[in-house]
Design a protein around this motif. Structure first.
Motif, PDB file in Angstrom:
ATOM      1  N   LEU A 139      44.382 -27.156 -24.473  1.00 11.82           N
ATOM      2  CA  LEU A 139      44.558 -25.827 -23.897  1.00 11.82           C
ATOM      3  C   LEU A 139      42.914 -25.351 -23.757  1.00 11.82           C
ATOM      4  O   LEU A 139      42.723 -24.746 -22.502  1.00 11.82           O
ATOM      5  CB  LEU A 139      44.935 -24.874 -24.857  1.00 11.82           C
ATOM      6  N   LYS A 140      42.099 -25.487 -24.597  1.00 14.99           N
ATOM      7  CA  LYS A 140      40.657 -25.072 -24.767  1.00 14.99           C
ATOM      8  C   LYS A 140      39.983 -25.936 -23.275  1.00 14.99           C
ATOM      9  O   LYS A 140      39.559 -25.376 -22.603  1.00 14.99           O
ATOM     10  CB  LYS A 140      39.869 -25.243 -25.690  1.00 14.99           C
ATOM     11  N   SER A 141      40.287 -27.010 -23.161  1.00  9.89           N
ATOM     12  CA  SER A 141      39.753 -27.973 -22.131  1.00  9.89           C
ATOM     13  C   SER A 141      40.120 -27.620 -20.849  1.00  9.89           C
ATOM     14  O   SER A 141      39.296 -27.470 -19.926  1.00  9.89           O
ATOM     15  CB  SER A 141      40.092 -29.467 -22.352  1.00  9.89           C
ATOM     16  N   PHE A 142      41.460 -27.300 -20.725  1.00  8.24           N
ATOM     17  CA  PHE A 142      42.326 -26.903 -19.291  1.00  8.24           C
ATOM     18  C   PHE A 142      41.554 -25.686 -18.830  1.00  8.24           C
ATOM     19  O   PHE A 142      41.033 -25.252 -17.940  1.00  8.24           O
ATOM     20  CB  PHE A 142      43.603 -26.648 -19.817  1.00  8.24           C
ATOM     21  N   LEU A 143      41.409 -24.735 -19.939  1.00 11.17           N
ATOM     22  CA  LEU A 143      41.034 -23.209 -19.677  1.00 11.17           C
ATOM     23  C   LEU A 143      39.646 -23.321 -19.322  1.00 11.17           C
ATOM     24  O   LEU A 143      38.948 -22.528 -18.315  1.00 11.17           O
ATOM     25  CB  LEU A 143      41.213 -22.075 -20.659  1.00 11.17           C
ATOM     26  N   ASP A 144      38.753 -24.032 -20.228  1.00 11.57           N
ATOM     27  CA  ASP A 144      37.156 -24.273 -19.780  1.00 11.57           C
ATOM     28  C   ASP A 144      37.069 -24.551 -18.291  1.00 11.57           C
ATOM     29  O   ASP A 144      36.077 -24.114 -17.536  1.00 11.57           O
ATOM     30  CB  ASP A 144      36.331 -25.110 -20.733  1.00 11.57           C
ATOM     31  N   GLU A 145      37.656 -25.608 -17.801  1.00  9.24           N
ATOM     32  CA  GLU A 145      37.838 -26.116 -16.433  1.00  9.24           C
ATOM     33  C   GLU A 145      38.127 -25.069 -15.571  1.00  9.24           C
ATOM     34  O   GLU A 145      37.376 -24.817 -14.471  1.00  9.24           O
ATOM     35  CB  GLU A 145      38.720 -27.373 -16.361  1.00  9.24           C
ATOM     36  N   LYS A 146      39.270 -24.129 -15.968  1.00 15.61           N
ATOM     37  CA  LYS A 146      39.385 -22.979 -14.973  1.00 15.61           C
ATOM     38  C   LYS A 146      38.169 -22.086 -14.899  1.00 15.61           C
ATOM     39  O   LYS A 146      37.821 -21.439 -13.794  1.00 15.61           O
ATOM     40  CB  LYS A 146      40.727 -22.354 -15.190  1.00 15.61           C
ATOM     41  N   VAL A 147      37.754 -21.880 -16.127  1.00 15.08           N
ATOM     42  CA  VAL A 147      36.453 -20.786 -16.128  1.00 15.08           C
ATOM     43  C   VAL A 147      35.447 -21.106 -15.124  1.00 15.08           C
ATOM     44  O   VAL A 147      34.796 -20.384 -14.431  1.00 15.08           O
ATOM     45  CB  VAL A 147      36.114 -20.668 -17.466  1.00 15.08           C
ATOM     46  N   ILE A 148      35.142 -22.550 -15.156  1.00 12.29           N
ATOM     47  CA  ILE A 148      34.067 -23.379 -14.193  1.00 12.29           C
ATOM     48  C   ILE A 148      34.436 -22.795 -12.803  1.00 12.29           C
ATOM     49  O   ILE A 148      33.632 -22.488 -12.046  1.00 12.29           O
ATOM     50  CB  ILE A 148      33.772 -24.786 -14.751  1.00 12.29           C
ATOM     51  N   LEU A 149      35.820 -23.161 -12.551  1.00  6.68           N
ATOM     52  CA  LEU A 149      36.351 -23.019 -11.130  1.00  6.68           C
ATOM     53  C   LEU A 149      36.042 -21.594 -10.713  1.00  6.68           C
ATOM     54  O   LEU A 149      35.729 -21.390  -9.362  1.00  6.68           O
ATOM     55  CB  LEU A 149      37.670 -23.489 -11.144  1.00  6.68           C
ATOM     56  N   TYR A 150      36.490 -20.592 -11.498  1.00  5.06           N
ATOM     57  CA  TYR A 150      36.496 -19.066 -10.812  1.00  5.06           C
ATOM     58  C   TYR A 150      35.227 -18.505 -11.207  1.00  5.06           C
ATOM     59  O   TYR A 150      34.979 -17.481 -10.589  1.00  5.06           O
ATOM     60  CB  TYR A 150      37.747 -18.762 -11.301  1.00  5.06           C
ATOM     61  N   ASN A 151      34.482 -19.007 -12.301  1.00  8.74           N
ATOM     62  CA  ASN A 151      33.471 -17.708 -12.736  1.00  8.74           C
ATOM     63  C   ASN A 151      31.967 -18.273 -11.859  1.00  8.74           C
ATOM     64  O   ASN A 151      31.189 -18.929 -12.521  1.00  8.74           O
ATOM     65  CB  ASN A 151      33.000 -17.846 -14.296  1.00  8.74           C
ATOM     66  N   ASN A 152      32.092 -17.913 -10.889  1.00  6.27           N
ATOM     67  CA  ASN A 152      30.975 -18.242  -9.977  1.00  6.27           C
ATOM     68  C   ASN A 152      30.745 -17.068  -9.030  1.00  6.27           C
ATOM     69  O   ASN A 152      31.592 -16.202  -8.525  1.00  6.27           O
ATOM     70  CB  ASN A 152      30.987 -19.588  -9.452  1.00  6.27           C
ATOM     71  N   THR A 153      29.845 -17.203  -8.209  1.00  3.60           N
ATOM     72  CA  THR A 153      29.322 -16.132  -7.098  1.00  3.60           C
ATOM     73  C   THR A 153      30.602 -15.741  -6.235  1.00  3.60           C
ATOM     74  O   THR A 153      30.558 -14.721  -5.452  1.00  3.60           O
ATOM     75  CB  THR A 153      28.117 -16.275  -6.583  1.00  3.60           C
ATOM     76  N   ASN A 154      31.467 -16.864  -5.889  1.00  2.00           N
ATOM     77  CA  ASN A 154      32.344 -16.796  -4.757  1.00  2.00           C
ATOM     78  C   ASN A 154      33.210 -15.723  -5.126  1.00  2.00           C
ATOM     79  O   ASN A 154      34.118 -15.437  -4.481  1.00  2.00           O
ATOM     80  CB  ASN A 154      32.935 -18.168  -4.688  1.00  2.00           C
ATOM     81  N   PHE A 155      33.523 -15.880  -6.593  1.00  2.47           N
ATOM     82  CA  PHE A 155      34.442 -14.820  -7.214  1.00  2.47           C
ATOM     83  C   PHE A 155      34.252 -13.344  -6.639  1.00  2.47           C
ATOM     84  O   PHE A 155      35.161 -12.391  -6.457  1.00  2.47           O
ATOM     85  CB  PHE A 155      34.541 -14.956  -8.518  1.00  2.47           C
ATOM     86  N   ILE A 156      32.917 -12.946  -6.440  1.00  4.29           N
ATOM     87  CA  ILE A 156      32.328 -11.452  -6.271  1.00  4.29           C
ATOM     88  C   ILE A 156      32.986 -11.136  -4.906  1.00  4.29           C
ATOM     89  O   ILE A 156      33.417  -9.807  -4.713  1.00  4.29           O
ATOM     90  CB  ILE A 156      30.893 -11.625  -6.103  1.00  4.29           C
ATOM     91  N   GLU A 157      33.038 -11.802  -3.822  1.00  2.00           N
ATOM     92  CA  GLU A 157      33.457 -11.399  -2.606  1.00  2.00           C
ATOM     93  C   GLU A 157      34.867 -10.900  -2.530  1.00  2.00           C
ATOM     94  O   GLU A 157      35.183  -9.907  -1.610  1.00  2.00           O
ATOM     95  CB  GLU A 157      33.205 -12.320  -1.579  1.00  2.00           C
ATOM     96  N   SER A 158      35.722 -11.030  -3.364  1.00  2.56           N
ATOM     97  CA  SER A 158      37.114 -11.022  -3.570  1.00  2.56           C
ATOM     98  C   SER A 158      37.533  -9.839  -4.679  1.00  2.56           C
ATOM     99  O   SER A 158      38.492  -9.601  -4.771  1.00  2.56           O
ATOM    100  CB  SER A 158      37.996 -11.871  -3.315  1.00  2.56           C
ATOM    101  N   ASP A 159      36.308  -9.296  -5.165  1.00  2.00           N
ATOM    102  CA  ASP A 159      36.534  -8.669  -6.439  1.00  2.00           C
ATOM    103  C   ASP A 159      35.755  -7.333  -6.690  1.00  2.00           C
ATOM    104  O   ASP A 159      34.665  -7.154  -6.033  1.00  2.00           O
ATOM    105  CB  ASP A 159      35.990  -9.328  -7.780  1.00  2.00           C
ATOM    106  N   PRO A 160      36.227  -6.217  -7.292  1.00  2.16           N
ATOM    107  CA  PRO A 160      35.522  -4.975  -7.242  1.00  2.16           C
ATOM    108  C   PRO A 160      34.240  -5.110  -8.112  1.00  2.16           C
ATOM    109  O   PRO A 160      33.457  -4.280  -7.889  1.00  2.16           O
ATOM    110  CB  PRO A 160      36.446  -4.142  -8.108  1.00  2.16           C
ATOM    111  N   VAL A 161      33.945  -6.345  -8.552  1.00  7.10           N
ATOM    112  CA  VAL A 161      32.601  -6.385  -9.434  1.00  7.10           C
ATOM    113  C   VAL A 161      31.555  -6.229  -8.408  1.00  7.10           C
ATOM    114  O   VAL A 161      30.267  -6.205  -8.911  1.00  7.10           O
ATOM    115  CB  VAL A 161      32.697  -7.709 -10.248  1.00  7.10           C
ATOM    116  N   GLN A 162      31.790  -6.731  -7.084  1.00  4.00           N
ATOM    117  CA  GLN A 162      30.677  -6.633  -6.060  1.00  4.00           C
ATOM    118  C   GLN A 162      30.141  -5.425  -6.001  1.00  4.00           C
ATOM    119  O   GLN A 162      28.896  -5.080  -5.457  1.00  4.00           O
ATOM    120  CB  GLN A 162      31.494  -6.905  -4.497  1.00  4.00           C
TER     121      GLN A 162
END
Length: 254
Positions: free
Chosen positions: A6-29
């Protein structure tokens, strides 16, 4: 999956989504528009406050809030006059209206003028394993200004068994030391280990499917359960998994 898988699976998803591409579709912008600490804090706090509903509408209205403040949030909060507040009168995002906006400006001014700013309030009340008491104390101080009772609903109180999703998201933005460029990490007096996951419908549903959460309601008790399990996976940076849970739910329909 066992815990290692589970940790390995979730760590991979963190890498996939925790990057600057995330910003353009999120209020964190919105807080990313600024460089001054106080501007980042205020832009982040107001954007997080209206972060429920359609994401495109959230972002549109968060930009509108900043524009109404002359694109200088801290200066507006500290130096506005009553005529300046009139331009906020017709703002609305769902149930957050112009009267609420007035109160939030006054509440922020009170926090900066009398309590040494947002970071100081939250850090002063942190506990060894949680920021939930900090949120409770912040809400009390924030609403020391004159206000309508209805406006209080826009800041949740975790000590009343709320998951306080929006303000936990704001705290993630301010506290988490993110070398991927998404979370801003400008508050150094609070450890990311104390952060709680912004629990909503998407992250809650994914967490249940993955066995990280058993409680059916997305409330304070559910948040405590999820926090415990995420801290087991990573005691130093548990809320990095918010990216995985959110991404799986929103972008992958997991």
């Amino acid at each position: 999956m066992n815990s290692k898988e589970l940790k390995s699976f979730l760590d991979e998803k963190v890498i996939l989504y925790n990057n600057t591409n995330f910003i353009e579709s999120d209020p964190v912008q919105i807080p990313h528009l600024f460089t001054q600490k106080e501007d980042i804090e205020i832009a982040g706090f107001l954007s997080a406050t209206i972060s429920w509903g359609n994401r495109k509408m959230i972002i549109k209205n968060a930009h509108k809030m900043i524009n109404l403040m002359g694109n200088a949030p801290y200066d507006f909060v500290m130096s506005h006059n009553e005529n300046d507040l009139e331009r906020l009168e017709h703002f609305a995002h769902r149930t957050f209206n112009g009267d609420d906006f007035f109160t939030f400006i006054k509440g922020l001014q009170h926090i900066y003028s009398n309590h040494y700013g947002l970071e100081n309030v939250f850090s002063s009340h942190q506990e060894n394993n949680s920021l939930q008491k900090s949120i409770h104390e912040f809400k009390k101080l924030f609403f020391e200004v004159p206000h309508q009772n209805r406006t209080q609903k826009h800041i949740s109180d975790p000590l009343n068994n709320s998951a306080a999703k929006r303000i936990n998201m704001f705290l993630r933005w301010m506290v988490r030391q993110d070398n991927k460029g998404v979370d801003l990490g400008i508050w150094k007096s609070i450890s990311p280990a104390l952060l709680s996951c912004p629990l909503d419908v998407h992250s809650g549903n994914v967490a249940r499917k993955l066995g990280l959460l058993n409680r059916k309601q997305n409330d304070g008790k559910a948040l405590a359960e999820l926090d415990k399990n995420l801290r087991f996976l990573d005691p130093i940076d548990p809320v990095k998994y918010d990216f995985a849970l959110f991404g799986l739910g929103v972008f992958e329909g997991f």
